[in-house]
Design a protein around this motif. Structure first.
Motif, PDB file in Angstrom:
ATOM      1  N   GLN A 208      62.292  39.479 -31.978  1.00 29.93           N
ATOM      2  CA  GLN A 208      62.026  38.645 -33.150  1.00 29.93           C
ATOM      3  C   GLN A 208      61.271  37.385 -32.750  1.00 29.93           C
ATOM      4  O   GLN A 208      60.355  36.936 -33.449  1.00 29.93           O
ATOM      5  N   PHE A 211      57.734  38.267 -32.239  1.00 31.43           N
ATOM      6  CA  PHE A 211      57.115  38.525 -33.534  1.00 31.43           C
ATOM      7  C   PHE A 211      56.770  37.215 -34.245  1.00 31.43           C
ATOM      8  O   PHE A 211      55.666  37.043 -34.767  1.00 31.43           O
ATOM      9  N   ASP A 281      52.650  45.161 -35.859  1.00 29.58           N
ATOM     10  CA  ASP A 281      53.681  44.413 -36.572  1.00 29.58           C
ATOM     11  C   ASP A 281      54.801  45.338 -37.045  1.00 29.58           C
ATOM     12  O   ASP A 281      55.991  45.051 -36.862  1.00 29.58           O
ATOM     13  N   LYS A 285      58.791  45.514 -35.808  1.00 29.00           N
ATOM     14  CA  LYS A 285      59.894  45.436 -36.767  1.00 29.00           C
ATOM     15  C   LYS A 285      60.825  46.644 -36.627  1.00 29.00           C
ATOM     16  O   LYS A 285      62.054  46.510 -36.704  1.00 29.00           O
ATOM     17  N   MET A 288      63.006  46.176 -33.540  1.00 27.71           N
ATOM     18  CA  MET A 288      64.071  45.207 -33.824  1.00 27.71           C
ATOM     19  C   MET A 288      65.202  45.863 -34.606  1.00 27.71           C
ATOM     20  O   MET A 288      66.379  45.681 -34.295  1.00 27.71           O
ATOM     21  N   GLU A 289      64.819  46.610 -35.627  1.00 23.95           N
ATOM     22  CA  GLU A 289      65.821  47.268 -36.471  1.00 23.95           C
ATOM     23  C   GLU A 289      66.615  48.300 -35.675  1.00 23.95           C
ATOM     24  O   GLU A 289      67.832  48.458 -35.869  1.00 23.95           O
ATOM     25  N   HIS A 321      67.433  37.569 -39.449  1.00 25.56           N
ATOM     26  CA  HIS A 321      66.614  37.148 -40.583  1.00 25.56           C
ATOM     27  C   HIS A 321      66.194  35.682 -40.498  1.00 25.56           C
ATOM     28  O   HIS A 321      65.923  35.052 -41.488  1.00 25.56           O
TER      29      HIS A 321
END
Length: 324
Positions: A208, A211, A281, A285, A288-289, A321
């Motif tokens: 994150q 990112f 991108d 993501k 990360m998930e 988040h």
């Protein structure tokens, strides 16, 4: 059960009132300066949240938790010196405010203080606590060495990068959670599940960070985005972009990486455009998930009632988040 806010307040208040009575004051002033700069206090909060899964008095382990935060900030102090960074959390770094020698010596003392604070726990838990902490401290040094070596390599693989950030970032979060469980008298199985939960959350957290350095809002992020791009840092995104790029995109990416002089805004914009075309991108993501879901699985496996895990679940969700 205490809430996240209550635990954060306990941690912040305790660290703010740690005494520094040893002499010479000039040796310990930078230590106090570094710890007074704030920060997210993620590691001590995680330790208290893990402990609170099993016991109702997390305030009883605040000294050990502050030791882990002291250690974390010691690594930042030395990182800033190695990176020749001028600012940390909006204030001059120690080597800028004082000098390099002060940063080295006060940093060394900070490490010893970290051990002293971590060791202030029940005698029957001391061996396991110090074993976990010492192994973690060695791994973090190994991660930092890999990170430095990656700067001069153009062939860093994704799995090497994941292992580097696991060592440099994740293991300290994992250590915090495991020590919290140790101090609460949790079973070995629960200790290990919480450790792996911390590892996976730490990997997602660092991804994150990478990112946000590209796609974050500068006003929220608190610093100019694109630092990793400008420094050709071998992040998950650059590694995968180099792997996926072909034709004009590959040539352009290699041109920007090899450029010794460039306009910062132009380089950040051009490389970000390449990332967008390659779907980097979305790839980041998804990774990360993936780690977040693995983390949730480990937390679900901890043998306490689901309602007792609500605060730790929420804290992990908040970490995923964030915008800075």
């Amino acid at each position: 059960m205490k809430t996240i806010i209550e635990i954060q307040n306990l941690v912040n208040d305790f660290i703010a009132h740690l005494p520094y009575e040893r002499q010479p004051h000039s040796l310990y002033e930078p230590v106090e300066y570094v710890l007074s700069a704030g920060g997210k206090r993620i590691r001590p909060v995680l330790m208290l949240l893990a402990y609170n899964l099993f016991k109702e008095d997390p305030e009883s382990i605040l000294m050990t938790a502050s030791g882990l935060e002291t250690y974390h900030n010691y690594t930042l102090l030395h990182d800033d010196l190695m990176d020749k960074a001028d600012v940390r959390r909006g204030r001059p770094t120690v080597h800028k405010k004082w000098d390099d020698n002060t940063a080295i010596l006060s940093g060394d003392s900070m490490l010893v203080l970290a051990y002293e604070r971590v060791a202030q726990c029940e005698n029957d838990k001391l061996r396991d606590v110090l074993s976990c902490f010492t192994e973690t401290a060695l791994q973090i040094g190994e991660g930092q060495q890999y990170d430095m070596e990656f700067e001069t390599r153009d062939d860093v693989r994704e799995e090497e990068y994941i292992e580097m950030i696991r060592l440099k970032t994740s293991v300290l979060l994992a250590c915090a959670l495991k020590i919290g469980a140790i101090l609460a008298g949790a079973s070995n199985e629960d200790q290990e599940n919480l450790y792996h939960f911390g590892e996976c959350i730490g990997l997602a957290f660092q991804l994150q960070d990478d990112f946000l350095d590209v796609y974050g809002d500068e006003k929220v992020f608190g610093k100019a985005i694109g630092g990793d791009i400008c420094n050709n840092k071998k992040t998950y995104m650059l590694i995968n972009a180099l792997l996926k790029a072909e034709g004009e995109d590959k040539a352009a990416l290699e041109k920007w990486i090899s450029a010794e002089q460039f306009d910062r805004t132009e380089k950040v914009s051009a490389v970000t455009d390449i990332y967008n075309r390659l779907g980097i991108d979305a790839l980041a993501k998804a990774k990360m998930e993936e780690y977040y879901q693995k983390a949730e699985g480990y937390l679900d496996a901890v043998s306490v009632a689901a309602d007792r895990k609500a605060e730790l679940h929420q804290y992990a969700l908040n970490m995923m988040h964030r915008e800075k």
